[in-house]
Design an enzyme around this catalytic site. Structure first.
Site, PDB file in Angstrom:
ATOM      1  N   HIS A  91       0.854  -1.196   0.000  1.00  0.00           N
ATOM      2  CA  HIS A  91       0.000   0.000   0.000  1.00  0.00           C
ATOM      3  C   HIS A  91       0.891   1.248   0.000  1.00  0.00           C
ATOM      4  O   HIS A  91       0.694   2.169  -0.800  1.00  0.00           O
ATOM      5  CB  HIS A  91      -0.909  -0.002   1.226  1.00  0.00           C
ATOM      6  CG  HIS A  91      -1.536   1.326   1.543  1.00  0.00           C
ATOM      7  ND1 HIS A  91      -2.492   1.897   0.746  1.00  0.00           N
ATOM      8  CD2 HIS A  91      -1.314   2.203   2.553  1.00  0.00           C
ATOM      9  CE1 HIS A  91      -2.841   3.071   1.264  1.00  0.00           C
ATOM     10  NE2 HIS A  91      -2.135   3.284   2.356  1.00  0.00           N
ATOM     11  N   ASP A 129       7.027  22.717 -25.341  1.00  0.00           N
ATOM     12  CA  ASP A 129       6.998  21.337 -24.863  1.00  0.00           C
ATOM     13  C   ASP A 129       8.031  21.222 -23.752  1.00  0.00           C
ATOM     14  O   ASP A 129       8.691  22.198 -23.406  1.00  0.00           O
ATOM     15  CB  ASP A 129       7.345  20.363 -26.011  1.00  0.00           C
ATOM     16  CG  ASP A 129       6.776  18.968 -25.753  1.00  0.00           C
ATOM     17  OD1 ASP A 129       7.023  18.435 -24.653  1.00  0.00           O
ATOM     18  OD2 ASP A 129       6.086  18.438 -26.634  1.00  0.00           O
ATOM     19  N   TRP A 176       7.529  -0.563   3.902  1.00  0.00           N
ATOM     20  CA  TRP A 176       8.079   0.157   2.745  1.00  0.00           C
ATOM     21  C   TRP A 176       9.454   0.714   3.066  1.00  0.00           C
ATOM     22  O   TRP A 176      10.222   1.035   2.175  1.00  0.00           O
ATOM     23  CB  TRP A 176       7.136   1.274   2.294  1.00  0.00           C
ATOM     24  CG  TRP A 176       7.258   2.560   3.044  1.00  0.00           C
ATOM     25  CD1 TRP A 176       6.680   2.853   4.240  1.00  0.00           C
ATOM     26  CD2 TRP A 176       8.003   3.719   2.660  1.00  0.00           C
ATOM     27  NE1 TRP A 176       7.026   4.128   4.622  1.00  0.00           N
ATOM     28  CE2 TRP A 176       7.835   4.694   3.669  1.00  0.00           C
ATOM     29  CE3 TRP A 176       8.791   4.045   1.550  1.00  0.00           C
ATOM     30  CZ2 TRP A 176       8.431   5.949   3.623  1.00  0.00           C
ATOM     31  CZ3 TRP A 176       9.386   5.309   1.510  1.00  0.00           C
ATOM     32  CH2 TRP A 176       9.201   6.238   2.535  1.00  0.00           C
ATOM     33  N   SER A 188      13.266   6.576 -13.128  1.00  0.00           N
ATOM     34  CA  SER A 188      12.182   7.342 -13.745  1.00  0.00           C
ATOM     35  C   SER A 188      12.059   8.716 -13.094  1.00  0.00           C
ATOM     36  O   SER A 188      11.947   9.731 -13.785  1.00  0.00           O
ATOM     37  CB  SER A 188      10.884   6.556 -13.609  1.00  0.00           C
ATOM     38  OG  SER A 188       9.777   7.395 -13.778  1.00  0.00           O
ATOM     39  N   SER A 189      12.127   8.735 -11.762  1.00  0.00           N
ATOM     40  CA  SER A 189      11.988  10.016 -11.059  1.00  0.00           C
ATOM     41  C   SER A 189      13.132  10.953 -11.400  1.00  0.00           C
ATOM     42  O   SER A 189      12.934  12.158 -11.573  1.00  0.00           O
ATOM     43  CB  SER A 189      11.992   9.801  -9.544  1.00  0.00           C
ATOM     44  OG  SER A 189      10.861   9.086  -9.168  1.00  0.00           O
ATOM     45  N   HIS A 228      13.482  11.516   4.261  1.00  0.00           N
ATOM     46  CA  HIS A 228      12.861  12.762   4.669  1.00  0.00           C
ATOM     47  C   HIS A 228      12.693  13.753   3.524  1.00  0.00           C
ATOM     48  O   HIS A 228      11.597  14.280   3.344  1.00  0.00           O
ATOM     49  CB  HIS A 228      13.462  13.400   5.912  1.00  0.00           C
ATOM     50  CG  HIS A 228      12.435  14.292   6.508  1.00  0.00           C
ATOM     51  ND1 HIS A 228      11.410  13.815   7.280  1.00  0.00           N
ATOM     52  CD2 HIS A 228      12.155  15.588   6.291  1.00  0.00           C
ATOM     53  CE1 HIS A 228      10.579  14.791   7.551  1.00  0.00           C
ATOM     54  NE2 HIS A 228      11.003  15.892   6.959  1.00  0.00           N
ATOM     55  N   GLU A 280      12.214  12.926   0.644  1.00  0.00           N
ATOM     56  CA  GLU A 280      11.112  12.301  -0.097  1.00  0.00           C
ATOM     57  C   GLU A 280       9.758  12.805   0.409  1.00  0.00           C
ATOM     58  O   GLU A 280       8.829  13.042  -0.363  1.00  0.00           O
ATOM     59  CB  GLU A 280      11.205  10.771   0.050  1.00  0.00           C
ATOM     60  CG  GLU A 280       9.990   9.992  -0.406  1.00  0.00           C
ATOM     61  CD  GLU A 280       9.802  10.006  -1.905  1.00  0.00           C
ATOM     62  OE1 GLU A 280      10.763  10.337  -2.621  1.00  0.00           O
ATOM     63  OE2 GLU A 280       8.687   9.696  -2.358  1.00  0.00           O
ATOM     64  N   TYR A 322       9.125  15.674   1.516  1.00  0.00           N
ATOM     65  CA  TYR A 322       8.879  17.003   0.954  1.00  0.00           C
ATOM     66  C   TYR A 322       8.689  16.950  -0.548  1.00  0.00           C
ATOM     67  O   TYR A 322       7.998  17.804  -1.115  1.00  0.00           O
ATOM     68  CB  TYR A 322       9.998  17.968   1.379  1.00  0.00           C
ATOM     69  CG  TYR A 322       9.891  18.215   2.855  1.00  0.00           C
ATOM     70  CD1 TYR A 322       8.863  19.002   3.348  1.00  0.00           C
ATOM     71  CD2 TYR A 322      10.727  17.590   3.750  1.00  0.00           C
ATOM     72  CE1 TYR A 322       8.694  19.181   4.699  1.00  0.00           C
ATOM     73  CE2 TYR A 322      10.560  17.765   5.113  1.00  0.00           C
ATOM     74  CZ  TYR A 322       9.537  18.564   5.586  1.00  0.00           C
ATOM     75  OH  TYR A 322       9.359  18.720   6.924  1.00  0.00           O
ATOM     76  N   SER A 363      -0.778  27.480  -3.864  1.00  0.00           N
ATOM     77  CA  SER A 363      -0.406  28.882  -4.107  1.00  0.00           C
ATOM     78  C   SER A 363      -0.939  29.391  -5.445  1.00  0.00           C
ATOM     79  O   SER A 363      -0.959  30.592  -5.682  1.00  0.00           O
ATOM     80  CB  SER A 363       1.117  29.029  -4.085  1.00  0.00           C
ATOM     81  OG  SER A 363       1.637  28.554  -2.873  1.00  0.00           O
ATOM     82  N   HIS A 410      14.924  12.319  12.998  1.00  0.00           N
ATOM     83  CA  HIS A 410      13.701  12.299  13.807  1.00  0.00           C
ATOM     84  C   HIS A 410      12.835  11.073  13.515  1.00  0.00           C
ATOM     85  O   HIS A 410      11.871  10.837  14.219  1.00  0.00           O
ATOM     86  CB  HIS A 410      12.906  13.609  13.669  1.00  0.00           C
ATOM     87  CG  HIS A 410      12.303  13.847  12.330  1.00  0.00           C
ATOM     88  ND1 HIS A 410      12.246  15.082  11.740  1.00  0.00           N
ATOM     89  CD2 HIS A 410      11.731  13.017  11.448  1.00  0.00           C
ATOM     90  CE1 HIS A 410      11.664  14.998  10.577  1.00  0.00           C
ATOM     91  NE2 HIS A 410      11.337  13.757  10.372  1.00  0.00           N
ATOM     92  N   HIS A 411      13.197  10.317  12.494  1.00  0.00           N
ATOM     93  CA  HIS A 411      12.474   9.059  12.256  1.00  0.00           C
ATOM     94  C   HIS A 411      13.023   7.943  13.138  1.00  0.00           C
ATOM     95  O   HIS A 411      12.520   6.834  13.110  1.00  0.00           O
ATOM     96  CB  HIS A 411      12.600   8.637  10.794  1.00  0.00           C
ATOM     97  CG  HIS A 411      11.961   9.602   9.847  1.00  0.00           C
ATOM     98  ND1 HIS A 411      10.650   9.474   9.439  1.00  0.00           N
ATOM     99  CD2 HIS A 411      12.423  10.718   9.247  1.00  0.00           C
ATOM    100  CE1 HIS A 411      10.361  10.472   8.619  1.00  0.00           C
ATOM    101  NE2 HIS A 411      11.414  11.245   8.483  1.00  0.00           N
ATOM    102  N   THR A 466       7.233  26.621   7.257  1.00  0.00           N
ATOM    103  CA  THR A 466       5.905  26.075   6.975  1.00  0.00           C
ATOM    104  C   THR A 466       4.838  27.018   7.512  1.00  0.00           C
ATOM    105  O   THR A 466       3.811  27.258   6.860  1.00  0.00           O
ATOM    106  CB  THR A 466       5.747  24.674   7.605  1.00  0.00           C
ATOM    107  OG1 THR A 466       6.913  23.926   7.302  1.00  0.00           O
ATOM    108  CG2 THR A 466       4.544  23.965   7.055  1.00  0.00           C
ATOM    109  N   LYS A 488       4.311  29.862   5.221  1.00  0.00           N
ATOM    110  CA  LYS A 488       3.470  29.524   4.075  1.00  0.00           C
ATOM    111  C   LYS A 488       1.991  29.578   4.456  1.00  0.00           C
ATOM    112  O   LYS A 488       1.174  30.167   3.741  1.00  0.00           O
ATOM    113  CB  LYS A 488       3.826  28.140   3.527  1.00  0.00           C
ATOM    114  CG  LYS A 488       5.221  28.069   2.959  1.00  0.00           C
ATOM    115  CD  LYS A 488       5.412  26.899   2.025  1.00  0.00           C
ATOM    116  CE  LYS A 488       4.742  27.118   0.705  1.00  0.00           C
ATOM    117  NZ  LYS A 488       5.435  28.054  -0.162  1.00  0.00           N
ATOM    118  N   ARG A 491       1.707   0.587  15.369  1.00  0.00           N
ATOM    119  CA  ARG A 491       1.298   0.503  13.977  1.00  0.00           C
ATOM    120  C   ARG A 491       1.720  -0.846  13.404  1.00  0.00           C
ATOM    121  O   ARG A 491       2.468  -1.590  14.032  1.00  0.00           O
ATOM    122  CB  ARG A 491       1.908   1.647  13.170  1.00  0.00           C
ATOM    123  CG  ARG A 491       3.415   1.634  13.132  1.00  0.00           C
ATOM    124  CD  ARG A 491       3.972   2.904  12.527  1.00  0.00           C
ATOM    125  NE  ARG A 491       3.883   2.874  11.069  1.00  0.00           N
ATOM    126  CZ  ARG A 491       4.797   3.415  10.265  1.00  0.00           C
ATOM    127  NH1 ARG A 491       5.856   4.024  10.759  1.00  0.00           N
ATOM    128  NH2 ARG A 491       4.654   3.352   8.954  1.00  0.00           N
TER     129      ARG A 491
END
Lengths: 312, 536
Positions: B80, B109, B145, B172-173, B256, B258, B260, B271, B305-306, B331, B334, B453
């Site tokens: 998932h 293009d 994951w 690809s990314s 991390h 990732e 963002y 925006s 922090h993870h 943040t 924003k 979890r």
């Protein structure tokens, strides 16, 4: 469906001319906070958590717990929570005010000249930064406290396996050790299609055959490691969670308040494979005397067992 | 409009129309065709990942195992996440970039159309490989994951397939990111200086740099897993002198940023939308850009922090706590700027605006729980509990996904030339908003009350909130069918014709609205001037 979704929603929730009374809100919040603290304290005083709850949590908040650390954590959690709520009231309040007040359907004229203001931008950079400092200082102090595992009186080695725990006492209890696995009753009930109602099983999934026994009022240090994959030892009521890595030792300390003897329950908190959900942790906290007596019994029972091991 | 007709006249006939049949898609080099394929792919993956989520919530509906073995449950949670992150959110953003960046910066293009084709066509193979693991001995990957060793090394035949699938997604990314950077930096219409560039293009420019910086790190980490498994290395094996903790460091150094990568383009979308429907320019546009840039920079120094519960040195805990809390500042800027954009505006509530407002509120809730998670001592209680699940789903579902949906509702009439049903789209918004909160809000309670979890079954005192959460989950899942229906109808050209500006109030907010709806096959063949009323 009304033509304009935003409008009916706002109209219904906020009557015209509604103003947010800060005093009213803060009163309400402090009442809530009081009630929560009282609830948590009441269950903490009771010592042994009720059979319905694995810990002193009220079911929707952190448990106050029975150690100094867990209570410090609870307070810092609540402090940060209320700061967030206060910020949310201000920010969401401004958003909702805009949504109500500046609607095109109400004939609002856009102020297209309002594009930039160095002054407010500096203000709303500095103020959040100050709020962060207010939160960071007590948090940093608490980290220093948590990391200080000196002067422990009891040291226990904790080894994690897929999917059980092994506890080995050191020092006075050297030689005492055993495995702790999911209780049989839970283990039968948790099978796919077992037909057993989990509600009929006492402490479903939170019960083990041999709980860890520790004394209250003494600093207990756990040395954690793993034999296979990464696991994590977690008892919410102790405010204690630490990962167990294969090949490395991490440590954790617990000092249960005297008078809070009882059974405390938790679970493995790091995904460790198929039965990750089925390796609970149960700790039996006894008075120092009760603990010493228990340890002596275990040591006495040890000799024949060791002989048997040698024979095998 | 003037630009469009000039563009049309100036161009060769045979390039003006797409070729017919499957070749149009297989050999696609047109940014719109590739953007469409990305978006359709993301939509399919959204439903695949969503189906897995439904199975997860069905099993968690009540205590006891009713539907699946624990191993299968772990497979579902793992896949998932992988499908939603790499298959739905990221390709959706690349699809939006493909469609919108040339339109927004006044280019004909994307800069590198053939690489664009390759970067899309890698994805179906990557996901065939990943989802194909369902049919191999041992089943799908089930180690989460995050792929922490040693657990992930216990994966069966799926293991190398997982690694190669991740490699392909990364390749690809990276190609998509290179394309975005080259297009923005080289093909912008000369009149558009960088600070005049729309915020969506800006956030994507920064996101693209993040992608190029961290995707190779992920590729390196999974390659080390591969060699540990097959070639006898011991990067993460203590018995051979390695350290499983090192994987976590490397993974989250990717992981991390990732996070963002999955939210910055949504910031850009919000925006764009708020000013349009507030009929007012974006407040503090320049500080918005600086805020995104500082968030991107900070994202590289907060990975620890993870891992607070890993037993980090105290100095590292303090450092990662402070750096993480610091993210709240840009943040906050924003969110305040967005609020100020609505302040003294003239607001109307069309579906894109509704999703943008939903984003504002619910992303902020995710931000608050994020701030709480940054507090190390409290994090010892939150870590790996449902509180974390609630937190990241709040930033990813009503955050990233609502951002994507807002963008689709905003630009779909531009892409297809027809308008969707406003009423149904509003229904979609309200159903999604109600159910997403029923789904994820109770998970805060579960986590705080002590539910870890990634468990397939739970103690009975967690039963009530889990049932509520599952009901919210089913409701949210079903509501998305409405979204698919609306999008498919527009793609088939069914609906009222849309004007060039589409939205009352859009005209001032970007070059894309100066082209007809749908825009010509080659967007701008001569660099347009900025109409003087165009500003951020």
């Amino acid at each position: 469906m009304p033509r304009d979704c935003g409008r009916w929603w706002v109209d219904r929730i906020l009557p015209k001319g509604f103003k947010i009374e800060m005093s009213m809100i803060s009163k309400w919040f402090s009442r809530l906070a009081l009630a929560q603290t009282a609830l948590a304290a009441a269950s903490a005083v009771a010592g042994t958590p009720s059979s319905l709850s694995p810990n002193t949590s009220n079911g929707y908040n952190l448990p106050l717990g029975v150690t100094e650390l867990s209570q410090d954590i609870y307070h810092i959690h609540m402090e940060v929570f209320w700061i967030c709520v206060a910020i949310a009231v201000v920010v969401f309040g401004a958003m909702i005010y805009s949504l109500v007040k500046f609607r095109k359907s109400q004939g609002a004229i856009p102020d297209t000249a309002m594009v930039h203001s160095t002054k407010v931008e500096i203000i709303w950079t500095i103020i959040p930064a100050l709020i962060l400092v207010v939160m960071a200082v007590p948090a940093a102090e608490l980290i220093l406290k948590m990391e200080d595992s000196r002067n422990s009186e009891v040291t226990i080695r904790v080894t994690a396996y897929q999917w059980k725990w092994q506890y080995q006492y050191t020092g006075a209890g050297e030689g005492v050790g055993y495995f702790s696995t999911l209780a049989r009753e839970s283990n039968f009930a948790r099978r796919l299609g077992s037909g057993i109602d989990p509600n009929s099983v006492a402490n479903y999934l939170l019960d083990v055959d041999h709980p860890l026994v520790i004394p209250s009022g003494k600093k207990v240090r756990l040395l954690l490691t793993s034999q296979d994959v990464i696991h994590a030892w977690w008892i919410p009521d102790f405010g204690a969670k630490r990962d167990a890595f294969p090949g490395f030792i991490s440590e954790l300390w617990i000092l249960v308040h005297p008078g809070s003897e009882g059974i405390y329950r938790g679970q493995c908190a790091a995904l460790c494979g198929r039965d990750h959900g089925f390796m609970p942790i149960v700790v039996d906290v006894r008075t120092p005397d009760g603990f010493d007596k228990w340890l002596a019994e275990q040591k006495a029972a040890l000799k024949p067992a060791q002989t048997a091991q040698v024979l095998n | 409009m003037a630009y469009a007709s000039t563009a049309h006249d100036a161009h060769d006939d045979h390039h003006d129309q797409p070729v017919k049949g499957f070749k149009r898609w297989l050999y696609a080099t047109n940014h719109k065709d590739i953007g469409t394929m990305y978006l359709v792919f993301a939509m399919i993956m959204f439903f695949v990942g969503g189906f897995m989520a439904m199975l997860i919530r069905a099993e968690l509906f009540k205590p006891g195992l009713q539907l699946m073995q624990p191993e299968f449950f772990n497979q579902m949670t793992t896949n998932h996440a992988l499908v939603m992150i790499f298959g739905a959110v990221m390709p959706a953003f690349v699809g939006l970039a493909n469609w919108m960046i040339p339109l927004q910066v006044g280019a004909p293009d994307m800069a590198l159309p053939r690489m664009n084709n390759l970067s899309f066509w890698i994805l179906p193979f990557a996901f065939t490989l990943l989802l194909g693991t369902f049919f191999v001995p041992g089943g799908m990957p089930a180690g989460g994951w995050t792929m922490y060793p040693p657990l992930i090394l216990q994966t069966g035949a799926a293991f190398p397939m997982l690694i190669f699938a991740v490699h392909l997604m990364g390749a690809s990314s990276i190609m998509g990111a290179i394309n975005v950077i080259v297009t923005i930096l080289n093909m912008r219409t000369p009149a558009m200086t960088l600070l005049k560039m729309p915020l969506f293009a800006w956030t994507w420019l920064i996101t693209a740099y993040l992608l190029i910086a961290v995707m190779p790190v992920l590729a390196g980490a999974v390659t080390m897993l591969l060699t540990d498994h097959f070639f006898g290395t011991s990067f993460f094996n203590a018995a051979g002198g390695g350290d499983p903790l090192m994987f976590e460091h490397i993974f989250w150094f990717f992981g991390h940023p990732e996070v963002y990568i999955m939210i910055l383009p949504a910031f850009g979308i919000i925006s764009e939308i708020l000013p349009t429907f507030s009929r007012k320019p974006l407040f503090g546009a320049t500080s918005m850009i600086y805020a995104v840039a500082s968030i991107a920079f900070l994202s590289f120094i907060v990975w620890g922090h993870h891992m607070f519960a890993d037993g980090m040195p105290m100095a590292a805990q303090l450092f990662f706590m402070m750096s993480t809390m610091l993210i709240a500042v840009p943040t906050g800027v924003k969110v305040f700027n967005w609020t100020a954009t609505m302040w003294r505006g003239s607001l109307s509530f069309e579906p894109p605006m509704l999703f943008a407002i939903g984003f504002l509120f619910m992303f902020s809730i995710g931000g608050f729980s994020g701030l709480m998670l940054a507090i190390v001592p409290a994090d010892f209680q939150y870590q790996n509990s449902y509180f974390v699940v609630a937190h990241f789903h709040y930033v990813l579902v009503p955050g990233a996904i609502f951002g994507i949906m807002a963008a689709v509702y905003y630009w779909l009439p531009k892409w297809t030339g027809v308008m969707y049903s406003m009423t149904l789209a509003k229904w979609h918004f309200w159903l999604s908003t109600v159910f997403v909160n029923v789904l994820f809000f109770p998970q805060h309670f579960l986590g705080l009350a002590g539910m870890p979890r990634r468990i397939p079954d739970y103690a009975v005192q967690f039963a009530d909130w889990n049932m509520v959460s599952s009901i919210g989950g089913f409701g949210f899942g079903l509501s998305q069918l409405l979204f698919a229906y609306l999008v498919i109808r527009c793609m088939r050209g069914e609906g009222k014709k849309a004007t060039a500006a589409v939205w009352d109030g859009a005209m001032q907010h970007g070059l894309e609205w100066t082209l007809p709806s749908p825009p010509p096959y080659h967007s701008f063949t001569t660099p347009p001037d900025l109409p003087h009323q165009v500003h951020l």
